[in-house]
Design a protein around this motif. Structure first.
Motif, PDB file in Angstrom:
ATOM      1  N   HIS A 251      13.015  -7.143  -8.477  1.00  0.00           N
ATOM      2  CA  HIS A 251      14.022  -7.286  -7.432  1.00  0.00           C
ATOM      3  C   HIS A 251      13.605  -8.320  -6.391  1.00  0.00           C
ATOM      4  O   HIS A 251      13.349  -8.020  -5.224  1.00  0.00           O
ATOM      5  CB  HIS A 251      14.339  -5.950  -6.763  1.00  0.00           C
TER       6      HIS A 251
ATOM      7  N   ASN B 115      14.033 -10.872  -3.602  1.00  0.00           N
ATOM      8  CA  ASN B 115      15.068 -10.962  -2.577  1.00  0.00           C
ATOM      9  C   ASN B 115      14.830 -12.023  -1.511  1.00  0.00           C
ATOM     10  O   ASN B 115      15.667 -12.183  -0.615  1.00  0.00           O
ATOM     11  CB  ASN B 115      15.319  -9.596  -1.918  1.00  0.00           C
TER      12      ASN B 115
ATOM     13  N   SER C 125       9.397 -12.517  -1.914  1.00  0.00           N
ATOM     14  CA  SER C 125       9.355 -11.078  -1.656  1.00  0.00           C
ATOM     15  C   SER C 125       9.983 -10.345  -2.830  1.00  0.00           C
ATOM     16  O   SER C 125      11.085 -10.686  -3.273  1.00  0.00           O
ATOM     17  CB  SER C 125      10.122 -10.742  -0.372  1.00  0.00           C
TER      18      SER C 125
ATOM     19  N   ARG D 236      11.000  -6.610  -3.859  1.00  0.00           N
ATOM     20  CA  ARG D 236      11.246  -5.270  -3.309  1.00  0.00           C
ATOM     21  C   ARG D 236      10.640  -4.169  -4.161  1.00  0.00           C
ATOM     22  O   ARG D 236      10.014  -3.240  -3.654  1.00  0.00           O
ATOM     23  CB  ARG D 236      12.757  -5.082  -3.169  1.00  0.00           C
ATOM     24  N   HIS D 237      10.826  -4.242  -5.478  1.00  0.00           N
ATOM     25  CA  HIS D 237      10.391  -3.142  -6.343  1.00  0.00           C
ATOM     26  C   HIS D 237       8.919  -3.210  -6.719  1.00  0.00           C
ATOM     27  O   HIS D 237       8.444  -2.394  -7.494  1.00  0.00           O
ATOM     28  CB  HIS D 237      11.255  -3.098  -7.607  1.00  0.00           C
TER      29      HIS D 237
ATOM     30  N   TRP E  32       6.778  -3.820  -3.897  1.00  0.00           N
ATOM     31  CA  TRP E  32       6.210  -3.608  -2.568  1.00  0.00           C
ATOM     32  C   TRP E  32       5.247  -4.743  -2.223  1.00  0.00           C
ATOM     33  O   TRP E  32       4.233  -4.522  -1.539  1.00  0.00           O
ATOM     34  CB  TRP E  32       5.467  -2.274  -2.486  1.00  0.00           C
TER      35      TRP E  32
ATOM     36  N   TYR F 105       9.487  -1.741  -0.260  1.00  0.00           N
ATOM     37  CA  TYR F 105      10.909  -2.057  -0.489  1.00  0.00           C
ATOM     38  C   TYR F 105      11.395  -3.133   0.483  1.00  0.00           C
ATOM     39  O   TYR F 105      12.543  -3.128   0.921  1.00  0.00           O
ATOM     40  CB  TYR F 105      11.770  -0.805  -0.378  1.00  0.00           C
ATOM     41  N   GLN F 106      10.522  -4.061   0.836  1.00  0.00           N
ATOM     42  CA  GLN F 106      10.742  -5.018   1.911  1.00  0.00           C
ATOM     43  C   GLN F 106      11.739  -6.100   1.537  1.00  0.00           C
ATOM     44  O   GLN F 106      12.048  -6.326   0.372  1.00  0.00           O
ATOM     45  CB  GLN F 106       9.403  -5.651   2.300  1.00  0.00           C
ATOM     46  N   HIS F 107      12.205  -6.798   2.577  1.00  0.00           N
ATOM     47  CA  HIS F 107      13.134  -7.916   2.446  1.00  0.00           C
ATOM     48  C   HIS F 107      12.733  -9.070   3.357  1.00  0.00           C
ATOM     49  O   HIS F 107      12.055  -8.886   4.362  1.00  0.00           O
ATOM     50  CB  HIS F 107      14.563  -7.496   2.823  1.00  0.00           C
TER      51      HIS F 107
ATOM     52  N   ASN G 100      11.653  -1.909   4.751  1.00  0.00           N
ATOM     53  CA  ASN G 100      12.626  -0.826   4.579  1.00  0.00           C
ATOM     54  C   ASN G 100      11.944   0.536   4.529  1.00  0.00           C
ATOM     55  O   ASN G 100      12.462   1.519   5.047  1.00  0.00           O
ATOM     56  CB  ASN G 100      13.446  -1.033   3.310  1.00  0.00           C
TER      57      ASN G 100
ATOM     58  N   SER H 280      13.819   3.352  -0.577  1.00  0.00           N
ATOM     59  CA  SER H 280      14.883   2.703  -1.334  1.00  0.00           C
ATOM     60  C   SER H 280      16.140   3.549  -1.425  1.00  0.00           C
ATOM     61  O   SER H 280      17.217   3.034  -1.704  1.00  0.00           O
ATOM     62  CB  SER H 280      14.407   2.406  -2.762  1.00  0.00           C
TER      63      SER H 280
ATOM     64  N   SER I 208      18.335  -0.414   2.049  1.00  0.00           N
ATOM     65  CA  SER I 208      18.520  -1.663   1.303  1.00  0.00           C
ATOM     66  C   SER I 208      18.882  -2.786   2.263  1.00  0.00           C
ATOM     67  O   SER I 208      19.262  -2.557   3.411  1.00  0.00           O
ATOM     68  CB  SER I 208      19.626  -1.514   0.244  1.00  0.00           C
TER      69      SER I 208
END
Length: 520
Positions: free
Chosen positions: A230, A232, A245, A247-248, A250, A285-287, A313, A316, A368
């Motif tokens: 993921h 992002n 980055s 997300r899945h 970390w 789970y960052q963005h 985040n 999730s 999210s």
């Protein structure tokens, strides 16, 4: 007699405005509104706010309906892109192209799994699309990232569903399933030619994912691949390398821009991290990871020290995924590779927390989306993603501005601030309504996207060729101004005037009749 006021209309003119219209002068628009609280006006950045609202839980349907928006720093609408585009619009942000200000955004469809299928656009300050990007690639691209990497290059994200043998992944024996291969692509905006491309499956093991438990249900069909990574966010630094980055996982990955090799991993992926990370600087789970100029943080530039902003985040919201912690926040972290920065064997440096930015209600968790932007004045803008809010903070974390999008009905993937000038190619909009029970003509005036209007000049007459000036220097303070005139004006005309007295545009209309009551 002339008087100026703002009002709310109780009953709308039949045939002129629908029941859901917000602005009588632009009944074709259905824009979002911000419910704004300003805590310290003097400390709020005066730049414009860029959002692309959508409806939670109805991404494909909601986003195409709402469109991108630009607001003033006090939350007043400047421009609504509702109806301007035929598809969903996301990741709407200010940028610079060939030395000129533009906005960039994704246009396409967004699936129920939260992945985009489209391409990218650049729009000038006349609201004209001047470039369509990503069209030469044989696949559609994702909405999560489109980031300028120089005056004429940009990088973007692609999610490509590919068959994959999952034998050995989380004790799986399935050989025939599907997975998303996340692709980083950099292109020349003038030619749309690929300059660099990186594929996740060539570099990051699937077993490093933090969501392997979702294999219980994912990957069985090509339309719902296992999303192990993921991707992002993507950004390129002055050394020509990419920070992404995932997300899945970390984790953040620092990628060599010449050969695609991973220079280091920073985070809590199951594959580990090359960095020693203080506990309060851990994220999940960052963005939206971005390098931050230390000058914006009021720090001196130091050799072997760098700073990153991102949104942590922390969770999730997924059924089969663990949470890192029970809060969401924006953070700025310090990466220190100075000699002696870490005492942990095998680690290349130390990561510590510089500052965190939390919501006014810390029970609000963003499962999210979301973004963090360090502004030119040193403040930090947080778009809270799945929480329908935007906040602006002073460098020490204090909230000075807070906005809720449409009373919580809509969310925005990201939020940005930046400079803007709007020069729409259409003309000002005016609707005039005569209430003969009161002998009052009310005029509703706006110009979607115009930023240079200082005042309005209103004229009236008995025909389209016989206007006489009624009032000049009517202030332009809101998206739509409402003016009331005692008497009947069969036709009305309005001139938009800039600060120097120049007429920027003219609109006119024939007056409608109405008997309804107004609520002042």
């Amino acid at each position: 007699m002339w008087r100026w006021f703002a009002c709310t209309v109780a009953v709308l003119v039949a045939g002129v405005a629908g029941e859901d219209a917000i602005y009588r002068s632009r009944t074709d628009l259905q824009p979002s509104r911000l419910n704004v609280t300003v805590y310290e006006d003097a400390k709020v950045s005066d730049e414009y706010l860029f959002l692309a609202p959508w409806v939670p839980g109805a991404i494909p349907q909601g986003q195409a309906h709402l469109g991108p928006h630009i607001f003033r720093s006090d939350g007043e609408l400047v421009w609504s892109g509702n109806g301007y585009f035929g598809h969903s619009v996301s990741n709407f942000m200010p940028a610079s192209y060939n030395g000129k200000p533009v906005t960039t955004f994704f246009e396409g469809s967004v699936t129920d799994t939260g992945v985009g299928a489209g391409s990218f656009r650049l729009m000038n300050q006349d609201f004209e699309t001047i470039a369509k990007v990503g069209l030469k690639e044989p696949v559609l691209h994702d909405f999560h990232e489109f980031q300028m990497t120089s005056f004429r290059t940009a990088a973007f994200s692609t999610y490509l569903s590919v068959p994959y043998n999952f034998t050995g992944v989380e004790n799986s024996t399935d050989q025939n399933r599907w997975i998303y291969d996340n692709i980083v692509t950099e292109i020349d905006l003038h030619t749309d030619q690929v300059l660099f491309q990186w594929r996740a499956l060539d570099h990051v093991p699937v077993n490093d994912s933090k969501i392997k438990g979702t294999l219980v249900k994912d990957g069985k069909e090509s339309s719902a691949p296992f999303d192990y990574m993921h991707l992002n966010s993507i950004t390129k630094d002055e050394f020509g390398n990419f920070l992404i980055s995932c997300r899945h996982l970390w984790s953040l990955y620092y990628i060599d821009g010449s050969n695609g090799e991973i220079v280091w991993t920073l985070g809590l992926s199951d594959g580990g991290s090359e960095w020693e990370i203080d506990e309060d600087a851990e994220f999940g789970y960052q963005h939206h990871a971005r390098w931050v100029d230390p000058a914006l943080l009021n720090f001196e530039k130091e050799e072997n020290v760098r700073y990153i902003s991102l949104f942590d985040n922390g969770l999730s919201g997924g059924e089969y995924t663990e949470s890192l912690h029970d809060y969401s926040r924006g953070i700025i972290i310090k990466l220190d590779q100075s000699p002696g920065a870490t005492q942990v064997e095998g680690k290349i440096g130390k990561v510590s927390l510089v500052q965190e930015f939390k919501p006014s209600d810390e029970s609000e968790l963003s499962s999210s989306q979301a973004s963090v932007q360090v502004l030119e004045n040193g403040n930090v803008l947080i778009g809270w993603g799945s929480v329908p809010k935007v906040t602006e903070h002073t460098p020490d974390g204090k909230i000075v501005f807070e906005a809720t999008i449409n009373d919580g009905d809509y969310v925005s993937y990201r939020a940005f601030k930046g400079p803007f000038e709007g020069h729409p190619r259409d003309v000002p909009s005016i609707i005039s309504v005569y209430d003969y029970t009161k002998d009052i003509t009310t005029c509703y005036i706006s110009w979607n996207g115009a930023t240079d209007v200082k005042t309005w000049t209103l004229s009236g007459g008995s025909s389209v060729n016989s206007f006489e000036e009624i009032k000049s220097d009517l202030p332009h303070n809101n998206f739509e101004e409402v003016y009331e005139y005692s008497g009947y004006l069969q036709y009305t005309k309005v001139d938009a005037v800039d600060e120097g007295g120049k007429i920027l545009g003219t609109g006119s209309c024939q007056t409608y009749f109405q008997e309804s009551e107004f609520q002042n």
